[in-house]
Design a protein around this motif. Sequence first.
Motif, PDB file in Angstrom:
ATOM      1  N   GLU A 183      -4.616   0.833   7.878  1.00 30.94           N
ATOM      2  CA  GLU A 183      -3.678   1.763   7.227  1.00 30.94           C
ATOM      3  C   GLU A 183      -4.462   2.857   6.520  1.00 30.94           C
ATOM      4  OE1 GLU A 183      -3.361   2.174   3.882  1.00 30.94           O
ATOM      5  OE2 GLU A 183      -4.684   0.574   3.150  1.00 30.94           O
ATOM      6  N   ARG A 184      -3.810   3.992   6.288  1.00 28.37           N
ATOM      7  CA  ARG A 184      -4.486   5.123   5.635  1.00 28.37           C
ATOM      8  C   ARG A 184      -3.618   5.782   4.580  1.00 28.37           C
ATOM      9  NH1 ARG A 184      -6.936   8.758  10.539  1.00 28.37           N
ATOM     10  NH2 ARG A 184      -9.110   8.164  10.269  1.00 28.37           N
ATOM     11  N   ILE A 185      -2.480   5.160   4.238  1.00 29.15           N
ATOM     12  CA  ILE A 185      -1.510   5.862   3.389  1.00 29.15           C
ATOM     13  C   ILE A 185      -1.860   5.771   1.911  1.00 29.15           C
ATOM     14  CG2 ILE A 185       0.433   5.804   4.958  1.00 29.15           C
ATOM     15  CD1 ILE A 185       1.306   3.188   3.685  1.00 29.15           C
ATOM     16  N   LYS A 205     -12.566   3.081   8.698  1.00 34.35           N
ATOM     17  CA  LYS A 205     -11.689   2.907   7.520  1.00 34.35           C
ATOM     18  C   LYS A 205     -12.502   2.735   6.231  1.00 34.35           C
ATOM     19  CE  LYS A 205      -8.781   1.870   4.528  1.00 34.35           C
ATOM     20  NZ  LYS A 205      -7.480   2.225   4.079  1.00 34.35           N
ATOM     21  N   ASN A 253     -12.854   5.397   2.603  1.00 31.12           N
ATOM     22  CA  ASN A 253     -12.691   5.075   1.186  1.00 31.12           C
ATOM     23  C   ASN A 253     -14.016   5.186   0.424  1.00 31.12           C
ATOM     24  OD1 ASN A 253      -9.996   4.796   1.430  1.00 31.12           O
ATOM     25  ND2 ASN A 253      -9.917   2.585   1.180  1.00 31.12           N
ATOM     26  N   ARG A 306     -14.656   8.796  -0.531  1.00 32.66           N
ATOM     27  CA  ARG A 306     -13.890   9.207  -1.720  1.00 32.66           C
ATOM     28  C   ARG A 306     -14.526   8.641  -2.993  1.00 32.66           C
ATOM     29  NH1 ARG A 306      -9.181  11.966  -2.539  1.00 32.66           N
ATOM     30  NH2 ARG A 306      -7.780  11.257  -4.180  1.00 32.66           N
ATOM     31  N   SER A 347     -12.022  14.883  -9.065  1.00 28.17           N
ATOM     32  CA  SER A 347     -11.935  15.001 -10.526  1.00 28.17           C
ATOM     33  C   SER A 347     -12.570  13.817 -11.245  1.00 28.17           C
ATOM     34  CB  SER A 347     -10.473  15.051 -10.952  1.00 28.17           C
ATOM     35  OG  SER A 347      -9.835  16.063 -10.255  1.00 28.17           O
ATOM     36  N   GLY A 399      -9.695   2.776  -9.973  1.00 35.90           N
ATOM     37  CA  GLY A 399      -8.972   1.518  -9.849  1.00 35.90           C
ATOM     38  C   GLY A 399      -8.262   1.406  -8.520  1.00 35.90           C
ATOM     39  N   CYS A 405      -8.314  -0.406  -3.254  1.00 40.75           N
ATOM     40  CA  CYS A 405      -8.941   0.151  -2.048  1.00 40.75           C
ATOM     41  C   CYS A 405     -10.290   0.755  -2.377  1.00 40.75           C
ATOM     42  CB  CYS A 405      -8.031   1.215  -1.452  1.00 40.75           C
ATOM     43  SG  CYS A 405      -6.321   0.709  -1.417  1.00 40.75           S
ATOM     44  N   TYR A 463      -3.191   2.204 -12.143  1.00 41.29           N
ATOM     45  CA  TYR A 463      -4.519   2.674 -11.714  1.00 41.29           C
ATOM     46  C   TYR A 463      -4.546   4.162 -11.451  1.00 41.29           C
ATOM     47  CZ  TYR A 463      -3.653   3.058  -6.633  1.00 41.29           C
ATOM     48  OH  TYR A 463      -3.220   3.452  -5.387  1.00 41.29           O
ATOM     49  N   LYS A 464      -3.360   4.769 -11.308  1.00 41.07           N
ATOM     50  CA  LYS A 464      -3.313   6.231 -11.201  1.00 41.07           C
ATOM     51  C   LYS A 464      -1.891   6.699 -11.498  1.00 41.07           C
ATOM     52  CE  LYS A 464      -2.431   6.786  -6.281  1.00 41.07           C
ATOM     53  NZ  LYS A 464      -2.887   7.456  -5.070  1.00 41.07           N
ATOM     54  N   ARG A 503      -7.767  12.726 -18.411  1.00 36.38           N
ATOM     55  CA  ARG A 503      -7.313  13.176 -17.079  1.00 36.38           C
ATOM     56  C   ARG A 503      -7.141  14.687 -16.991  1.00 36.38           C
ATOM     57  NH1 ARG A 503      -7.519   9.261 -12.914  1.00 36.38           N
ATOM     58  NH2 ARG A 503      -6.974   7.266 -13.815  1.00 36.38           N
TER      59      ARG A 503
HETATM   60  N1  SAJ Z   1      -9.478   9.095  -8.884  1.00 34.87           N
HETATM   61  C1  SAJ Z   1     -10.302   9.835  -9.741  1.00 34.87           C
HETATM   62  N2  SAJ Z   1     -10.554  11.140  -9.432  1.00 34.87           N
HETATM   63  C2  SAJ Z   1     -10.029  11.731  -8.306  1.00 34.87           C
HETATM   64  C3  SAJ Z   1      -9.201  10.969  -7.451  1.00 34.87           C
HETATM   65  C4  SAJ Z   1      -8.953   9.648  -7.769  1.00 34.87           C
HETATM   66  O1  SAJ Z   1     -10.789   9.341 -10.755  1.00 34.87           O
HETATM   67  O2  SAJ Z   1     -10.278  12.913  -8.103  1.00 34.87           O
HETATM   68  C5  SAJ Z   1      -9.182   7.681  -9.197  1.00 34.87           C
HETATM   69  C6  SAJ Z   1      -7.685   7.398  -9.335  1.00 34.87           C
HETATM   70  O3  SAJ Z   1      -7.224   7.694 -10.604  1.00 34.87           O
HETATM   71  C7  SAJ Z   1      -7.632   5.917  -9.002  1.00 34.87           C
HETATM   72  C8  SAJ Z   1      -8.724   5.747  -7.948  1.00 34.87           C
HETATM   73  O4  SAJ Z   1      -9.557   6.878  -8.080  1.00 34.87           O
HETATM   74  O5  SAJ Z   1      -7.952   5.118 -10.120  1.00 34.87           O
HETATM   75  C9  SAJ Z   1      -8.212   5.643  -6.523  1.00 34.87           C
HETATM   76  O6  SAJ Z   1      -7.101   6.512  -6.318  1.00 34.87           O
HETATM   77  P1  SAJ Z   1      -6.921   7.429  -5.033  1.00 34.87           P
HETATM   78  O7  SAJ Z   1      -5.708   8.226  -5.231  1.00 34.87           O
HETATM   79  O8  SAJ Z   1      -8.181   8.155  -4.762  1.00 34.87           O
HETATM   80  O9  SAJ Z   1      -6.803   6.404  -3.819  1.00 34.87           O
HETATM   81  P2  SAJ Z   1      -5.870   5.114  -3.515  1.00 34.87           P
HETATM   82  O10 SAJ Z   1      -6.681   3.900  -3.838  1.00 34.87           O
HETATM   83  O11 SAJ Z   1      -4.531   5.227  -4.106  1.00 34.87           O
HETATM   84  O12 SAJ Z   1      -5.730   5.249  -1.904  1.00 34.87           O
HETATM   85  C10 SAJ Z   1      -6.892   5.289  -1.093  1.00 34.87           C
HETATM   86  C11 SAJ Z   1      -6.723   6.407  -0.057  1.00 34.87           C
HETATM   87  N3  SAJ Z   1      -7.991   6.651   0.620  1.00 34.87           N
HETATM   88  C12 SAJ Z   1      -8.505   7.910   0.747  1.00 34.87           C
HETATM   89  O13 SAJ Z   1      -7.974   8.880   0.277  1.00 34.87           O
HETATM   90  C13 SAJ Z   1      -9.774   8.032   1.503  1.00 34.87           C
HETATM   91  C14 SAJ Z   1      -5.637   6.027   0.952  1.00 34.87           C
HETATM   92  O14 SAJ Z   1      -5.561   6.988   1.982  1.00 34.87           O
HETATM   93  C15 SAJ Z   1      -5.944   4.646   1.550  1.00 34.87           C
HETATM   94  O15 SAJ Z   1      -4.925   4.254   2.465  1.00 34.87           O
HETATM   95  C16 SAJ Z   1      -5.989   3.652   0.419  1.00 34.87           C
HETATM   96  O16 SAJ Z   1      -7.061   4.044  -0.462  1.00 34.87           O
HETATM   97  C17 SAJ Z   1      -6.225   2.258   0.996  1.00 34.87           C
HETATM   98  O17 SAJ Z   1      -5.270   1.450   0.986  1.00 34.87           O
HETATM   99  O18 SAJ Z   1      -7.306   1.990   1.518  1.00 34.87           O
END
Ligand code: SAJ
Length: 411
Positions: free
Chosen positions: A153-155, A206, A210, A213, A251, A257, A260, A319-320, A400
């Motif tokens: 999954e990628r959502i 996959k 992650n 990121r 950011s 958190g 993933c 977590y976000k 934030r």
């Molecule tokens: N966060 C930051 N700074 C940023 C972006 C995020 O501190 O600029 C933090 C968020 O607050 C959070 C954490 O990172 O605590 C993760 O949040 P996220 O929005 O980056 O990601 P997830 O975990 O909600 O979803 C990710 C996604 N992966 C990618 O973007 C590469 C999603 O597409 C995946 O499907 C998901 O992981 C998964 O299930 O693997």
Amino acid sequence: MKNVCVIGLGYIGLPTALMLASSGVPVTGIDYNTELVESLNHGKLSFEEKGLENLYKKAIERNIKFTDSYTENDPAEVYIIAVPTPYNRKSKKIDPKYVISAVEEVLKICEKGTVITIESTISPGTIDKFIKPLIIEHGFKIGEDIHITHAPERIIPGNMIYELEHNSRVIGCDDKIIGEEIKNIYSSFCKGEIVITDIRTAEMTKVVENTFRDINIAFANELCKICGNDGLDVYEIIRIANMHPRINILSPGPGVGGHCISVDPWFLVGDYPELSLLIHEARKINDSMPDFVLERLADIIKETGIKDKSRIGLYGLTYKEDVDDIRESPTLQLLRKIDGHLGMPLKVYDPMVKKNIFESQYQDFDKFLKDIDLIVIMVGHSHIKQNLGKIKDKIIFDTRNICKDMKAYKL
Ligand code: SAJ
């Protein structure tokens, strides 16, 4: 259309099952959590997500079934597995126990020709190492009796339904014809490109996404520490740098958190400890952020001369922003560390978390504000963005960067 069974009705399995059903695929959703299944059968969803209610209604109209039993229905032709894949905190390697037990349940009831598709994120090599031997052990021939594919999954939580429909996907398979069959099923709702490749490539892709990121966020967090040390505004620096056509820095924040980004890079560290130096370092930087927040908080307390530390409140437990998922959240990571730092529990409030987890947790925002002098914004929910006027007289520590034109301490 083939009969599909989705195993695991959590954050990924449920929207996927609903999407398939509302697109006309005959679907049964299975979860071993009887309570969850009961509430789904009574119209109650287990988490909040934009568009999920509507999708649920459509899926019900199309006769989706939810059950906790593998034997209640006729065996499906395709089983999609979307169960959690935690990592072992000591070895850093994947703990595939939930995937293994789901596959075992399928093997007990499936018929010749069944396809098992794993959606859960798994470390590269998991299917070869754990799943294929399990299938053989149960007396099946892979590629004849049972086919195995991986469709990670990628959502993104917060925009799941849109992304289910529009993101591209990857399907890893041993046999291209089976890959095409699975692609057909996902094409019932997915308008993005669906790439067919081999299983190990899909597994690695996959985890790489992650990890990318996580490293990018770690870079932003490290910049935050460097800039803060010299009194520079990291957000302004990132904003300007990102105007460069080939730069896209994420950011800084109070930590990473969720289930993933803060987990999957460990799979690579666990399996390739000597080769994953940058990945490991990025994980350590992101894991250090709750401590960094506490250090900044201690400075702010000193600077503002706050005497009564019980009048400090943390805003945000998830977590976000705009999700209700608290797994591995920076606030929980911080609260675990707090004893040695402040010596008393902080007050906490989150509009998305209706269940009380902490004694010092509030359900009423105004009451929370009445009892605090210093607010630490840990999550940038829409709710706080719409209520900034209410906190303007407080001391604000904004991790934030949502308080743009007000006096606030930043990370
Ligand atoms: N966060 C930051 N700074 C940023 C972006 C995020 O501190 O600029 C933090 C968020 O607050 C959070 C954490 O990172 O605590 C993760 O949040 P996220 O929005 O980056 O990601 P997830 O975990 O909600 O979803 C990710 C996604 N992966 C990618 O973007 C590469 C999603 O597409 C995946 O499907 C998901 O992981 C998964 O299930 O693997």
